[in-house]
Structure formats: C-alpha cells, structure tokens
Design a protein around this motif. Structure first.
Motif, PDB file in Angstrom:
ATOM      1  N   SER A  99       0.806  -1.219   0.000  1.00 20.33           N
ATOM      2  CA  SER A  99       0.000   0.000   0.000  1.00 20.33           C
ATOM      3  C   SER A  99       0.840   1.269   0.000  1.00 20.33           C
ATOM      4  CB  SER A  99      -0.959   0.007   1.197  1.00 20.33           C
ATOM      5  OG  SER A  99      -0.263  -0.162   2.415  1.00 20.33           O
TER       6      SER A  99
ATOM      7  N   ILE B 123      -7.823   5.783  -6.594  1.00 19.47           N
ATOM      8  CA  ILE B 123      -7.273   6.275  -5.335  1.00 19.47           C
ATOM      9  C   ILE B 123      -7.433   7.797  -5.328  1.00 19.47           C
ATOM     10  CG2 ILE B 123      -5.211   6.516  -3.912  1.00 19.47           C
ATOM     11  CD1 ILE B 123      -6.227   3.678  -3.978  1.00 19.47           C
TER      12      ILE B 123
ATOM     13  N   THR C 168      -4.212   9.568  -0.128  1.00 23.97           N
ATOM     14  CA  THR C 168      -3.538   8.648   0.788  1.00 23.97           C
ATOM     15  C   THR C 168      -3.276   9.371   2.101  1.00 23.97           C
ATOM     16  OG1 THR C 168      -1.359   9.245  -0.064  1.00 23.97           O
ATOM     17  CG2 THR C 168      -2.440   7.354  -1.082  1.00 23.97           C
TER      18      THR C 168
ATOM     19  N   ILE D 296      -6.514   5.182   3.171  1.00 29.21           N
ATOM     20  CA  ILE D 296      -6.584   5.348   1.724  1.00 29.21           C
ATOM     21  C   ILE D 296      -8.005   5.791   1.385  1.00 29.21           C
ATOM     22  CG2 ILE D 296      -6.535   4.156  -0.499  1.00 29.21           C
ATOM     23  CD1 ILE D 296      -4.436   2.272   0.667  1.00 29.21           C
TER      24      ILE D 296
ATOM     25  N   PRO E 297      -4.934   0.844   5.072  1.00 30.59           N
ATOM     26  CA  PRO E 297      -3.930   0.351   4.123  1.00 30.59           C
ATOM     27  C   PRO E 297      -3.510  -1.090   4.415  1.00 30.59           C
ATOM     28  CG  PRO E 297      -3.394   2.568   4.843  1.00 30.59           C
ATOM     29  CD  PRO E 297      -4.527   2.100   5.719  1.00 30.59           C
TER      30      PRO E 297
END
Length: 465
Positions: free
Chosen positions: A169, A196, A199, A214, A258
């Motif tokens: 991750s 995504i 993060t 995430i 993650p």
C-alpha cells in the motif's frame, strides 16, 4: 464552510465507528500461515504504468475474477437462551435461538482459513459465521482484534481456499484504479471500481491520535465493511472500513485501512497476541500557516516538533523542540498522519532514519522506537497510557496513568485527554498493567469509580454505572 463540515460526517459501514491504522515494515521471516507479499513486478503492470490500462480502455475482469472468491460474507450472530420476546413467552417458545446482530465482509488472506475483517463487524458477537462465495458456511474463531485500527483476525477450519495476496500500500498512487469487493446490503460478491483519491487521509474529529486511510471513490456501502480494496493486479491494498455521508450510504467518499497496516496488525496478533506499538517519542503537528508566520519557517510541509518525551528514542537521537520532520526512512512526511501512518507500522526497538530541518539546515538521525503501552477501558470509552515523570510532576502527583484519548464523540476530549487517573475503584494505579489487572477481575455489571487529577491539578471522582 459549515455545509462542508456537515457533508463530512463520518458514517461507518455497518453502523459503527472505530478508526485507526497501521502498516508494516517487512523482514525476511514471515509468520507461518501467512503468504508473502505479492511481488509481481516481472509479469504485472506496475502502479506507475503510463499505458491505457488506466485510461478508458481499462479491463478489470481478471482482477475481479481473481479476487471475488477471496472475499467472504461475515455474520455477527447473537445466541440467546429462553424466550426473547413477549410473543415467545406467550406461546411457550423457551428454547432460545440465534439472531443476526450485523453483517459485513471479510478477506481470506491465507489458504488455510485466516480472514481479516473490521472489528466493528464482529464486535460483541457470540458466534461468527462466514459464508464463502461458493455458499459454504463455517463457524469462525476470533483470533484477535484491535479496536483502535478497527481490524479483526478470524480463522475457519478449511484448507485450499482462494485468497487475496497482500500488495504494497505504500506504492499506491493518486488516480490509480482500484476495485472494492464485498457484500453491500447483503448483495453477495459485489465488485465496484474507482480510483485512489487520497492517501494518508486523517478522519479524526475527536480523537487525539491522527489516523491514516486510503481514500477512494469506488462505491462502498453498508455491508462492505471488512471487504477488499484491490489494485488492477488483484492484490490487496486496503480493508474497506468507512464512508463519509449524510445518509449512511455512498456519496463518493470511502476509506480503507492500508494493507501494509493490516498485515502488521495480523502478524502481531499471530505472533504476540496483541498489537505491538512503537513510538518516536515526540508531540507535534502538521506545519500550518500560523506556524509559518509565527516561527518564520522556510517550509510549508512537514511535522513541527512541539515536545520531545524524556527518555524516548527521539530525545536520545538528539531531536529537539522546533525541529521539522520531513522524511522517515524513504517516506516523505508532509503532515502528521504521514508520520503516524508509518511509525504505527513499526515495533518497539525498530530503528528509523529521521530527516529533519533545524533552523533551515537538513539533518539526519537514527531513532530507536520505544514501546507504547495502552489499555482501552471499553465501558467508558477511554484509552489510557503510562504517564511520564513530566506528566506526573506537572500535576503534582506521585503515580497514575494518563488518559491518552477518548473513543466516543460524546466525551469531552479536550478536557479529559492528558488528565491523570490515580485510582480505579479505590485501588491505586501506577501503570497500564495495573489498570488491565483491575478490569480483568472486575464484574462487568459493577459500577466503575475513577479518581482523577485534572489539568488544573484538581482532584475529582467520577462514577459510571
């Protein structure tokens, strides 16, 4: 701004909110029963691939087919004896039975039946039932849980199962395609696609400990809790945990623990029985505009050290108040959740290289992480940690444990966090072990009496019934 704040109301999938995060620094030795991290660089498409697989011609069929059998339906079952309702009593139904308390998803992480899910999915369960994609149902054993991170490890008695390999991750990129696999609204084996979105996202609104998630726009709804977030190679990069919504259903914001964090928790539970937490030994926060102006800082990103804990690895390595942490090992630190998201994956006595700025000059230091011991007092939703000598001296007390954080938005965190608990049920406490021993032998139905010294040095007694 008020409307935006209302929009960002966190609603946990399945009706509970327990947020946290960890990730792992892998060593060569892998615990038995847990497959190694997937390393498919030779034959798979890397995350930063610039071809059209991330464009409009992206094909998710292989990733979906390879992962759908590795996701299970998890049912939280309550077992009761005797009549449960007035109707049962009237009609003489005294045999008892079972009732479904909640349901979610889980991810098979090894062929011999280890399964990861969210803690809130199986919390307070008398029994846990797991149904595979082929409709076979098993009773699951709860191997261990971590309420802070909202991760639980289950085990079923089965062999040769399809499982989803762990991906890295740390390598996920903004805009990278991902799939969410789970059982929303009891719709088995549902796959949705997204990217995504962010993060190291921190959702903490009342907790003293920043979180690191995430963020994705893959459609996730109640029932997806504990399911898989996978990359285009079919590797696990996250455990779907939370959504942000006014209604409790998907509106475009979803969050996952993650996979590196999850793997570290799983390995700790399997090897040690609980989660091993290593800390740098600093207090601080993300660099912001106020700090830039007041301190005349030359950088707009990083973690500003406000305090260094006495006796910690950070102090021994020479870190000081006013330093700005920019990097830990090869992880860039732009905000505090970057730091906690990486450090929480480490264990006590691990060493990390910290790159920091001091008066504009870049420096490096090797910091040995110290052990962070906490205990969650579940009935009153607080977590306590060992108090330092400085904590005790500041409030003029000789012993006690510190309230590290609150676990409910109903509690006044600003008032409670940092206060010292000196006694529980009139029994003196000096460390986390004392607290754990008291509650291990305590009847859950008994009232709880807490003696504290608040931030003003005033003694108080609080009673929970």
């Amino acid at each position: 701004m008020k409307n935006l704040s209302k929009l960002l109301l966190v609603s946990i999938l399945g009706g509970a909110l327990t947020l946290g995060s960890y990730k792992i620094f892998f060593e060569e030795e892998i615990p038995a029963g847990l497959p190694p991290v997937s390393n498919t660089a030779a034959e798979a498409i890397p995350a930063n691939y610039s071809g059209n697989i991330y464009g409009t011609n992206a094909d998710f069929t292989e990733a979906a087919e390879n992962t759908v059998n590795g996701v299970v339906h998890v049912k939280n079952v309550a077992v009761f004896k005797g009549p449960r309702t007035m109707r049962d009593l009237i009609y003489g139904n005294h045999s008892g039975g079972k009732a479904l308390q909640g349901a979610g998803s889980g991810v098979i992480i090894s062929p011999d039946g280890y399964i990861v899910t969210n803690n809130h999915v199986i919390k307070e369960a008398n029994e846990v039932e797991v149904t595979l994609n082929n409709n076979k149902t098993y009773k699951a054993e709860i191997i261990g849980t971590d309420e802070t991170s909202d991760i639980a490890l289950l085990k079923i008695d089965a062999e040769g199962l399809d499982y989803i390999p762990f991906g890295d991750s740390d390598n996920v990129k903004l805009g990278e395609w991902v799939l969410a696999v789970g059982n929303p609204f009891n719709l088995k084996s549902t796959v949705t696609a997204g990217i995504i979105s962010a993060t190291a996202r921190d959702l903490n609104t009342y907790d003293a400990t920043p979180q690191s998630f995430i963020q994705t726009d893959a459609a996730i709804n109640p029932g997806n809790s504990g399911g898989a977030l996978v990359n285009i190679n079919g590797e696990l990069v996250g455990i779907n945990t939370a959504i942000t919504s006014q209604t409790g259903s998907y509106v475009g914001y979803a969050f996952a623990v993650p996979s590196n964090n999850t793997r570290k928790i799983v390995e700790d539970i399997m090897e040690y029985g609980d989660v091993q937490k290593g800390i740098l030994g600093i207090k601080g926060g993300s660099v912001n505009q106020r700090a830039i102006e007041e301190l005349n800082l030359q950088t707009s990103q990083g973690v500003l050290v406000a305090e260094v804990t006495s006796g910690s690895g950070a102090e021994k390595a020479g870190l000081q108040e006013g330093d700005i942490i920019k990097k830990i090992d090869d992880i860039n630190i732009t905000k505090f959740s970057d730091l906690t998201g990486y450090i929480y994956t480490k264990r006590p006595d691990d060493e990390v290289e910290v790159t920091f700025l001091r008066k504009g000059n870049e420096r490096q230091a090797i910091v040995k992480l110290s052990k962070f011991e906490t205990y969650v007092i579940s009935p009153i939703k607080i977590e306590v940690a060992n108090a330092t000598d400085e904590d005790l001296q500041a409030l003029n007390v000789e012993h006690g444990v510190k309230i590290h954080r609150t676990l409910s938005p109903k509690l006044p965190a600003s008032e409670l966090v940092g206060t010292i608990i000196t006694a529980i049920d009139n029994k003196r406490v000096s460390n986390v072990g004392d607290v754990e021993r008291i509650f291990r032998s305590k009847n859950p139905s008994e009232e709880i009496i807490i003696s504290i010294v608040d931030k003003n040095g005033q003694k108080q007694r609080m009673v929970w019934r």
